[in-house]
Design a protein around this motif. Structure first.
Motif, PDB file in Angstrom:
ATOM      1  N   GLN A  66       0.843  -1.202   0.000  1.00 34.67           N
ATOM      2  CA  GLN A  66       0.000   0.000   0.000  1.00 34.67           C
ATOM      3  C   GLN A  66       0.876   1.248   0.000  1.00 34.67           C
ATOM      4  OE1 GLN A  66      -3.497   0.345   0.003  1.00 34.67           O
ATOM      5  NE2 GLN A  66      -2.942   2.485  -0.312  1.00 34.67           N
ATOM      6  N   PRO A  67       0.737   2.120  -1.006  1.00 31.25           N
ATOM      7  CA  PRO A  67       1.526   3.367  -1.007  1.00 31.25           C
ATOM      8  C   PRO A  67       0.884   4.408  -0.093  1.00 31.25           C
ATOM      9  CG  PRO A  67       0.139   3.269  -2.952  1.00 31.25           C
ATOM     10  CD  PRO A  67      -0.102   1.984  -2.205  1.00 31.25           C
ATOM     11  N   TYR A  68       1.730   5.262   0.506  1.00 30.02           N
ATOM     12  CA  TYR A  68       1.221   6.299   1.402  1.00 30.02           C
ATOM     13  C   TYR A  68       1.599   7.708   0.950  1.00 30.02           C
ATOM     14  CZ  TYR A  68       0.182   2.504   4.650  1.00 30.02           C
ATOM     15  OH  TYR A  68      -0.308   1.360   5.215  1.00 30.02           O
ATOM     16  N   ASN A  69       2.795   7.870   0.396  1.00 25.71           N
ATOM     17  CA  ASN A  69       3.236   9.208   0.024  1.00 25.71           C
ATOM     18  C   ASN A  69       4.421   9.111  -0.936  1.00 25.71           C
ATOM     19  OD1 ASN A  69       3.358  11.997  -0.015  1.00 25.71           O
ATOM     20  ND2 ASN A  69       3.508  12.229   2.209  1.00 25.71           N
ATOM     21  N   TYR A  70       4.629  10.168  -1.690  1.00 25.76           N
ATOM     22  CA  TYR A  70       5.788  10.257  -2.577  1.00 25.76           C
ATOM     23  C   TYR A  70       6.314  11.679  -2.494  1.00 25.76           C
ATOM     24  CZ  TYR A  70       8.643  10.327  -6.798  1.00 25.76           C
ATOM     25  OH  TYR A  70       9.681  10.464  -7.681  1.00 25.76           O
ATOM     26  N   VAL A  71       7.499  11.830  -1.901  1.00 22.16           N
ATOM     27  CA  VAL A  71       8.059  13.157  -1.645  1.00 22.16           C
ATOM     28  C   VAL A  71       9.556  13.152  -1.953  1.00 22.16           C
ATOM     29  CG1 VAL A  71       8.351  14.987   0.063  1.00 22.16           C
ATOM     30  CG2 VAL A  71       6.421  13.418   0.263  1.00 22.16           C
ATOM     31  N   GLU A  72      10.014  14.166  -2.686  1.00 25.83           N
ATOM     32  CA  GLU A  72      11.452  14.344  -2.922  1.00 25.83           C
ATOM     33  C   GLU A  72      12.128  13.083  -3.467  1.00 25.83           C
ATOM     34  OE1 GLU A  72      12.988  17.196  -2.534  1.00 25.83           O
ATOM     35  OE2 GLU A  72      11.480  18.353  -1.465  1.00 25.83           O
ATOM     36  N   GLY A  73      11.451  12.380  -4.381  1.00 26.76           N
ATOM     37  CA  GLY A  73      12.037  11.177  -4.964  1.00 26.76           C
ATOM     38  C   GLY A  73      12.046   9.977  -4.042  1.00 26.76           C
ATOM     39  N   VAL A  74      11.254  10.029  -2.971  1.00 21.54           N
ATOM     40  CA  VAL A  74      11.186   8.919  -2.010  1.00 21.54           C
ATOM     41  C   VAL A  74       9.740   8.433  -1.927  1.00 21.54           C
ATOM     42  CG1 VAL A  74      11.540   8.191   0.376  1.00 21.54           C
ATOM     43  CG2 VAL A  74      13.107   9.840  -0.674  1.00 21.54           C
ATOM     44  N   LEU A  75       9.553   7.136  -2.108  1.00 18.22           N
ATOM     45  CA  LEU A  75       8.228   6.523  -2.016  1.00 18.22           C
ATOM     46  C   LEU A  75       8.057   5.900  -0.643  1.00 18.22           C
ATOM     47  CD1 LEU A  75       5.553   5.431  -3.189  1.00 18.22           C
ATOM     48  CD2 LEU A  75       6.867   3.517  -4.160  1.00 18.22           C
ATOM     49  N   LEU A  76       7.065   6.371   0.107  1.00 24.54           N
ATOM     50  CA  LEU A  76       6.737   5.801   1.417  1.00 24.54           C
ATOM     51  C   LEU A  76       5.588   4.827   1.226  1.00 24.54           C
ATOM     52  CD1 LEU A  76       6.881   9.020   3.603  1.00 24.54           C
ATOM     53  CD2 LEU A  76       8.566   7.172   3.534  1.00 24.54           C
ATOM     54  N   MET A  77       5.781   3.613   1.682  1.00 20.74           N
ATOM     55  CA  MET A  77       4.750   2.600   1.483  1.00 20.74           C
ATOM     56  C   MET A  77       4.764   1.575   2.615  1.00 20.74           C
ATOM     57  SD  MET A  77       6.469   0.594  -1.747  1.00 20.74           S
ATOM     58  CE  MET A  77       8.218   0.194  -1.749  1.00 20.74           C
ATOM     59  N   GLU A  78       3.806   0.679   2.540  1.00 17.81           N
ATOM     60  CA  GLU A  78       3.653  -0.371   3.535  1.00 17.81           C
ATOM     61  C   GLU A  78       4.902  -1.255   3.603  1.00 17.81           C
ATOM     62  OE1 GLU A  78       0.942  -4.475   3.910  1.00 17.81           O
ATOM     63  OE2 GLU A  78       0.756  -3.131   2.182  1.00 17.81           O
ATOM     64  N   LEU A  79       5.290  -1.618   4.820  1.00 18.19           N
ATOM     65  CA  LEU A  79       6.329  -2.621   5.000  1.00 18.19           C
ATOM     66  C   LEU A  79       5.638  -3.977   5.047  1.00 18.19           C
ATOM     67  CD1 LEU A  79       9.258  -3.483   5.622  1.00 18.19           C
ATOM     68  CD2 LEU A  79       8.715  -3.195   8.049  1.00 18.19           C
ATOM     69  N   VAL A  80       5.864  -4.801   4.047  1.00 15.24           N
ATOM     70  CA  VAL A  80       5.248  -6.128   3.987  1.00 15.24           C
ATOM     71  C   VAL A  80       5.966  -7.036   4.976  1.00 15.24           C
ATOM     72  CG1 VAL A  80       4.671  -8.085   2.497  1.00 15.24           C
ATOM     73  CG2 VAL A  80       4.686  -5.755   1.562  1.00 15.24           C
ATOM     74  N   VAL A  81       5.206  -7.706   5.836  1.00 10.69           N
ATOM     75  CA  VAL A  81       5.799  -8.529   6.888  1.00 10.69           C
ATOM     76  C   VAL A  81       5.253  -9.954   6.849  1.00 10.69           C
ATOM     77  CG1 VAL A  81       6.174  -6.546   8.396  1.00 10.69           C
ATOM     78  CG2 VAL A  81       4.044  -7.832   8.573  1.00 10.69           C
ATOM     79  N   ASP A  82       6.000 -10.868   7.467  1.00 12.68           N
ATOM     80  CA  ASP A  82       5.552 -12.248   7.556  1.00 12.68           C
ATOM     81  C   ASP A  82       4.676 -12.438   8.795  1.00 12.68           C
ATOM     82  OD1 ASP A  82       7.251 -12.373   9.742  1.00 12.68           O
ATOM     83  OD2 ASP A  82       8.806 -13.527   8.718  1.00 12.68           O
ATOM     84  N   GLU A  83       4.342 -13.701   9.097  1.00  8.32           N
ATOM     85  CA  GLU A  83       3.441 -13.978  10.212  1.00  8.32           C
ATOM     86  C   GLU A  83       4.043 -13.615  11.566  1.00  8.32           C
ATOM     87  OE1 GLU A  83       5.659 -17.769   9.133  1.00  8.32           O
ATOM     88  OE2 GLU A  83       4.602 -16.141   8.099  1.00  8.32           O
TER      89      GLU A  83
END
Length: 325
Positions: free
Chosen positions: A155-172
């Motif tokens: 899931q993307p959250y923001n895009y600022v100054e050439g940096v994409l902030l998004m969800e950290l996908v994690v295991d169980e």
């Protein structure tokens, strides 16, 4: 790893003043914490990379916790934003990237105006900068579109100054999810994951996009199954003349990888079938596929299949020995 005993050695060790018994007790306590639900110890953070300093100074990122990976297109960091653990993808400059043949992927991409298009064609300094902007924005736009369409992507959250902030996908366990290439599969899991990914490829195509570089190296596996990542080279299915070839390559990559564990997948032709239905205008996210296409003479080569299986077994054994060592 997030929340591991190593991440608390400094802060806990200082508090106990060398008392090993107290340290071990504190370490056991930290190991029980869910990394994404509780704060990291104070000294778990790292020096802020220069590329992320503007986001930290503006309060968009609270702190940079650790590097996650460095790939051919970008470096990814685990960060905290508004109390939530996320990841920050910092795109590399064109001269640092290892991704080749970009011209095949740029075909059909929309630009803002004719001046931008001419500059990109000439390869001027301004044009190269515009190409960079388009290249990075493709992934941002694709993530938003695909997440809304139900495709399993971060899931993307923001895009600022050439940096994409998004969800950290994690295991169980709440740890950063492994790549598909780094886990061992049973035949049943291989068939399940392959089916999930083919379904996601279809959803992507129904949304007008093709990944263009899909393989076991840019798929993560969380508790629910595969998650597709790395989309800056995604192509417009209707506007790119290489779209059919790219789709078939993506799908064949999946068959080749999962076929190591489920050999019957090596005889399938999902790529041709999907594209044929798409071109006919009848493809939907719920289209039932057979894995076979009339006119395809693709046959299973049993000797090749057995070699693939043997290679996969040897590779799995080698990974086990490396982990044990």
């Amino acid at each position: 790893p997030l929340g591991s005993v190593h991440s608390v050695r400094g802060s806990v060790g200082e508090e106990v003043g060398g008392n090993q018994r107290a340290f071990r007790g504190a370490a056991r306590t930290w190991r029980l914490l869910t990394p994404l639900s509780l704060p990291f110890p104070p000294q778990a953070t790292m020096k802020t990379p220069r590329s992320l300093e503007p986001l930290v100074s503006e309060g968009i990122v609270d702190e940079v916790i650790r590097p996650l990976k460095s790939g051919k297109e970008a470096s990814v960091y685990v960060v905290r934003c508004d109390g939530a653990i996320r990841c920050a993808k910092v795109y590399k400059e064109a001269n640092q990237r290892g991704f080749h043949k970009q011209v095949l992927y740029r075909e059909g991409r929309k630009v803002r105006n004719s001046r931008q298009a001419r500059a990109m064609e000439k390869g001027s300094r301004y044009g190269r900068q515009q190409q960079e902007d388009v290249w990075q924005n493709v992934e941002v736009d694709a993530l938003y579109r695909l997440a809304a369409a139900g495709v399993r992507v971060p899931q993307p959250y923001n895009y600022v100054e050439g940096v994409l902030l998004m969800e950290l996908v994690v295991d169980e366990n709440g740890e950063a999810a492994p790549r598909l290439n780094d886990i061992e599969l049973t035949g049943e899991q291989a068939l399940d994951y392959h089916g999930q990914l083919i379904g996601n490829v279809v959803k992507m195509l129904c949304g007008g996009l093709i990944h263009g570089d899909l393989s076991e190296f840019n798929i993560l596996v969380d508790a629910q199954g595969p998650v597709i990542i790395d989309l800056p080279q995604a192509v417009d299915a209707a506007a790119n003349n290489n779209a059919a070839r790219m789709l078939e390559r993506d799908v064949n990559n999946l068959a080749a990888y999962f076929g190591r564990y489920a050999p019957e997948l090596l005889a399938t032709s999902y790529g041709k079938e999907i594209w044929y239905i798409y071109e006919s205008g009848n493809l939907t996210p719920t289209t039932k596929l057979t894995g076979h296409f009339k006119g395809s003479n693709k046959q299973a080569d049993l000797e090749s299949i057995m070699r693939e299986i043997d290679d996969a077994r040897e590779e799995a054994l080698r990974h086990k020995l490396e982990r044990a060592g």
